[in-house]
Design a protein around this motif. Structure first.
Motif, PDB file in Angstrom:
ATOM      1  N   TYR A  59       0.638  -0.907   0.273  1.00 36.85           N
ATOM      2  CA  TYR A  59       0.238  -0.540   0.111  1.00 36.85           C
ATOM      3  C   TYR A  59       0.644   1.239  -0.164  1.00 36.85           C
ATOM      4  CZ  TYR A  59      -4.590  -1.814   0.582  1.00 36.85           C
ATOM      5  OH  TYR A  59      -5.564  -2.974  -0.025  1.00 36.85           O
ATOM      6  N   ASP A  60       1.802   1.234   0.729  1.00 32.80           N
ATOM      7  CA  ASP A  60       2.593   2.695   0.805  1.00 32.80           C
ATOM      8  C   ASP A  60       3.542   2.651  -0.337  1.00 32.80           C
ATOM      9  OD1 ASP A  60       2.456   3.154   3.470  1.00 32.80           O
ATOM     10  OD2 ASP A  60       3.687   1.697   4.631  1.00 32.80           O
ATOM     11  N   ILE A  63       0.847   4.566  -2.800  1.00 34.33           N
ATOM     12  CA  ILE A  63      -0.149   5.476  -2.061  1.00 34.33           C
ATOM     13  C   ILE A  63       1.099   6.703  -3.035  1.00 34.33           C
ATOM     14  CG2 ILE A  63       0.267   7.058  -0.799  1.00 34.33           C
ATOM     15  CD1 ILE A  63      -0.779   4.852   0.997  1.00 34.33           C
ATOM     16  N   SER A  64       2.009   6.076  -2.787  1.00 29.29           N
ATOM     17  CA  SER A  64       3.712   6.769  -2.961  1.00 29.29           C
ATOM     18  C   SER A  64       3.559   7.046  -5.265  1.00 29.29           C
ATOM     19  CB  SER A  64       4.878   6.455  -2.914  1.00 29.29           C
ATOM     20  OG  SER A  64       6.040   7.070  -3.651  1.00 29.29           O
ATOM     21  N   LEU A  67       0.587   9.177  -6.095  1.00 24.16           N
ATOM     22  CA  LEU A  67       0.806  11.258  -6.257  1.00 24.16           C
ATOM     23  C   LEU A  67       2.213  11.642  -6.322  1.00 24.16           C
ATOM     24  CD1 LEU A  67       0.747  10.832  -2.346  1.00 24.16           C
ATOM     25  CD2 LEU A  67      -1.101  12.128  -3.444  1.00 24.16           C
ATOM     26  N   MET A  77      -7.894  11.978  -1.306  1.00 25.66           N
ATOM     27  CA  MET A  77      -7.488  10.845  -1.460  1.00 25.66           C
ATOM     28  C   MET A  77      -8.157   9.834  -1.598  1.00 25.66           C
ATOM     29  SD  MET A  77      -4.334   8.664  -2.968  1.00 25.66           S
ATOM     30  CE  MET A  77      -3.497   9.016  -1.329  1.00 25.66           C
ATOM     31  N   VAL A  79      -8.284   5.429   0.076  1.00 24.18           N
ATOM     32  CA  VAL A  79      -7.941   4.113  -0.001  1.00 24.18           C
ATOM     33  C   VAL A  79      -8.185   3.089   0.980  1.00 24.18           C
ATOM     34  CG1 VAL A  79      -5.659   3.181   1.145  1.00 24.18           C
ATOM     35  CG2 VAL A  79      -5.645   5.660   0.223  1.00 24.18           C
ATOM     36  N   VAL A  91      -6.509   2.085  -4.193  1.00 28.01           N
ATOM     37  CA  VAL A  91      -6.714   3.414  -3.927  1.00 28.01           C
ATOM     38  C   VAL A  91      -7.844   4.220  -5.401  1.00 28.01           C
ATOM     39  CG1 VAL A  91      -4.890   5.692  -4.038  1.00 28.01           C
ATOM     40  CG2 VAL A  91      -4.602   3.192  -2.856  1.00 28.01           C
ATOM     41  N   TRP A  93      -9.493   8.620  -6.473  1.00 28.44           N
ATOM     42  CA  TRP A  93      -9.341   9.924  -6.008  1.00 28.44           C
ATOM     43  C   TRP A  93     -10.677  10.965  -7.005  1.00 28.44           C
ATOM     44  CZ3 TRP A  93      -6.043   7.305  -8.951  1.00 28.44           C
ATOM     45  CH2 TRP A  93      -5.034   7.353 -10.191  1.00 28.44           C
ATOM     46  N   VAL A 255       0.979   2.835   6.164  1.00 29.32           N
ATOM     47  CA  VAL A 255      -0.229   2.039   7.030  1.00 29.32           C
ATOM     48  C   VAL A 255       0.330   1.527   8.219  1.00 29.32           C
ATOM     49  CG1 VAL A 255      -1.860   1.167   6.520  1.00 29.32           C
ATOM     50  CG2 VAL A 255      -0.532   2.525   4.661  1.00 29.32           C
ATOM     51  N   TYR A 276      -7.231  10.924   2.501  1.00 32.25           N
ATOM     52  CA  TYR A 276      -5.943  11.980   2.403  1.00 32.25           C
ATOM     53  C   TYR A 276      -6.740  13.083   1.980  1.00 32.25           C
ATOM     54  CZ  TYR A 276      -3.140   8.336   3.824  1.00 32.25           C
ATOM     55  OH  TYR A 276      -2.240   7.242   4.154  1.00 32.25           O
TER      56      TYR A 276
END
Length: 544
Positions: A59-60, A63-64, A67, A77, A79, A91, A93, A255, A276
């Motif tokens: 997940y991290d 997300i990175s 973005l 956004m 998650v 994810v 948005w 997370v 977020y």
């Protein structure tokens, strides 16, 4: 208690119930289904509108990468972790067109090679649509908290509360003799009265809570606006965090670390989703939703933690069960009692049953009103006739009662068969509901009430059984999660119960008296045969 006073409260109960009943019927049927809107949403997903799931340790990275590749996602956004009820993609948005103000939803995940994949599509979220019916009774106009139907149901909730209190007062003088009594026989008014009372008394605390909280939810914004002007004036109602320096996306709290930080305060908290907001500004925020089995929580599904996504320290949050005290504790308790979000699936099933019982209370109230009008005319010694008011109420009861079921079933079929990636599925699921609902309502006014009831029941049965048949034809049950199977299984049970109801109506038809609105033929009954087994309309517990 004086007879005159009982009559007054009876009149109040009758007319508040009549004015609110049909709206509340729709709200309660839809509300019962929203207890499982997560499984409904999962049932409605299609392969073309579903991206691959990922493991928790990915997940991290996802997300990175989202973005970095799509910085516009920093504004808002979402998650969705594995525990979330809707798994269209990990994810998502939303992008708003500055000229047209149209919103486009984007979704992201990793493919089997670990590469970022993004896609824009619309997810049906049939559970959210049913929840919208629950909050608005299907009255069109507006969205969210500003939906016109929400304010209408707020007024209806106030009438509902008055009907509950007045009905209880009417019932009290004979509560010991009539408590949980259900007398069958030729006297239909007595039967519907007993059934109505049993349903109402056994679930009274539930209904008092629902009526009060529904009113507060409907007028939440106006109430806070008035409070802001009358009490706070120029002072802010809530303390906002001080602006911070703009951070780099790479500094977001991972997370797993975020969950560990929350669990230091709430050991039962299991993260299901993270929202977020404004990650590229001086006021970044996050709302973390988590499952907390057996705890009183603020949301319909989750407990919530608010904080800064760049800080591991979780600030004091009145949304957490550990902070149940005073005002915040009372507010959270009312939210949880309305949503049934405490106690897990066992409580959800209890609330589902209570919701169905609530819908039956309003139906039996209408039937009792119709039967009372007929008994009253008999008691006056005049030739009983089928009045326009009784006929209209019977047609409305049939049309709205079965139209709600038919509309929801039609909406589910539209969601199952229409390709989500190629059509505006949100529009078509609404169109299917209103088509089914209006068809039933119009049909009920074209036909006589009992004929319309039997025919619309047959339509409902056919439509309901098409739901699990559709899942079989499309192969959606192969390898599906348990909750997807459960939706189709419960649908089969509902369809079977409707078959039993249809069989009962066919057997009952031969026993219906000629002066009833439920009679198939318009006849002028003989007075001698009409005045039979009357129930005086002055009975102290009669209610609408």
């Amino acid at each position: 208690m004086r007879v005159e006073l009982i009559k007054t409260y009876k009149s109040v109960h009758t007319w508040t119930g009549i004015l609110a009943g049909l709206f509340l019927y729709i709200a309660f049927v839809a509300g019962a289904l929203t207890m499982f809107k997560g499984p409904l949403n999962q049932w409605a997903l299609q392969p073309e509108t579903t991206l691959p799931s990922i493991s928790i340790d990915q997940y991290d990275s996802l997300i990175s990468e989202v973005l970095q590749a799509h910085p516009e996602a920093a504004k808002q956004m979402t998650v969705q972790l594995p525990l979330a009820g809707l798994q269209a993609a990990p994810v998502s948005w939303e992008i708003e067109d500055e000229k047209t103000h149209d919103h486009t939803l984007w979704y992201a995940s990793f493919n089997e090679k670990g590469e970022l994949i993004t896609q824009s599509f619309t997810v049906s979220a049939i559970g959210e649509f049913v929840d919208h019916l629950h909050r608005t009774a299907g009255i069109p106009g507006g969205e969210g908290h500003d939906a016109f139907g929400t304010y209408v149901l707020g007024v209806v909730a106030a009438l509902y509360f008055v009907a509950l209190i007045s009905g209880l007062i009417v019932f009290l003088p004979t509560w010991f003799k009539d408590l949980l009594v259900l007398r069958k026989g030729k006297n239909r008014k007595r039967y519907w009265l007993d059934f109505h009372n049993v349903l109402g008394i056994t679930s009274l605390p539930f209904h008092l809570i629902i009526a009060f909280t529904a009113f507060v939810f409907a007028f939440h914004d106006p109430l806070y606006g008035a409070l802001r002007v009358a009490v706070y004036g120029d002072s802010p109602m809530f303390t906002r965090p001080a602006p911070a320096e703009v951070k780099n996306f790479s500094e977001l709290v991972p997370v797993t670390e975020l969950e560990a930080a929350i669990q230091e305060r709430e050991p039962k908290f299991q993260i299901a989703e993270i929202l977020y907001l404004n990650l590229d500004t001086r006021g970044p925020r996050m709302r973390v939703g988590g499952i907390m089995h057996g705890e009183v929580v603020r949301g319909a599904e989750y407990g919530y933690v608010l904080g800064n996504p760049y800080q591991r320290e979780i600030p004091y949050s009145s949304f957490l069960p550990s902070n149940l005290n005073g005002y915040s504790g009372a507010v959270m308790s009312f939210f949880s009692l309305h949503f049934g979000s405490f106690g897990g699936n066992a409580v959800r099933w209890v609330y589902f049953i209570l919701g169905i019982m609530g819908a039956l209370i309003f139906l039996t109230g209408n039937l009792l009103w119709i039967e009372s009008r007929r008994k009253k005319r008999r008691g006056q010694g005049t030739l009983p006739v089928q009045t326009t008011s009784s006929m209209v109420m019977a047609k409305l009861t049939v049309g709205v009662g079965l139209g709600t079921i038919l509309g929801i079933a039609a909406s589910m079929l539209a969601v199952k068969w229409l390709p989500h990636a190629q059509v505006d599925i949100e529009f078509w699921q609404k169109a299917a509901y209103y088509t089914g609902f209006l068809f039933a309502l119009i049909w009920a006014f074209i036909r006589r009430p009992m004929a319309a009831a039997r025919q619309l029941l047959a339509f409902c049965i056919a439509t309901i059984f098409l739901i699990p048949i559709s899942s079989l034809i499309k192969g959606d049950l192969l390898g599906a999660a348990t909750q997807v199977w459960a939706v189709d299984f419960v649908t089969l049970l509902i369809g079977a119960s409707f078959i039993l109801l249809l069989v009962h109506l066919r057997k009952r038809q031969a026993k219906i008296e000629a002066d009833s609105v439920w009679s198939e033929f318009v006849k002028k009954p003989v007075i001698e045969n009409s005045i039979r087994d009357p129930l005086p309309d002055t009975h102290p517990q009669a209610s609408g």
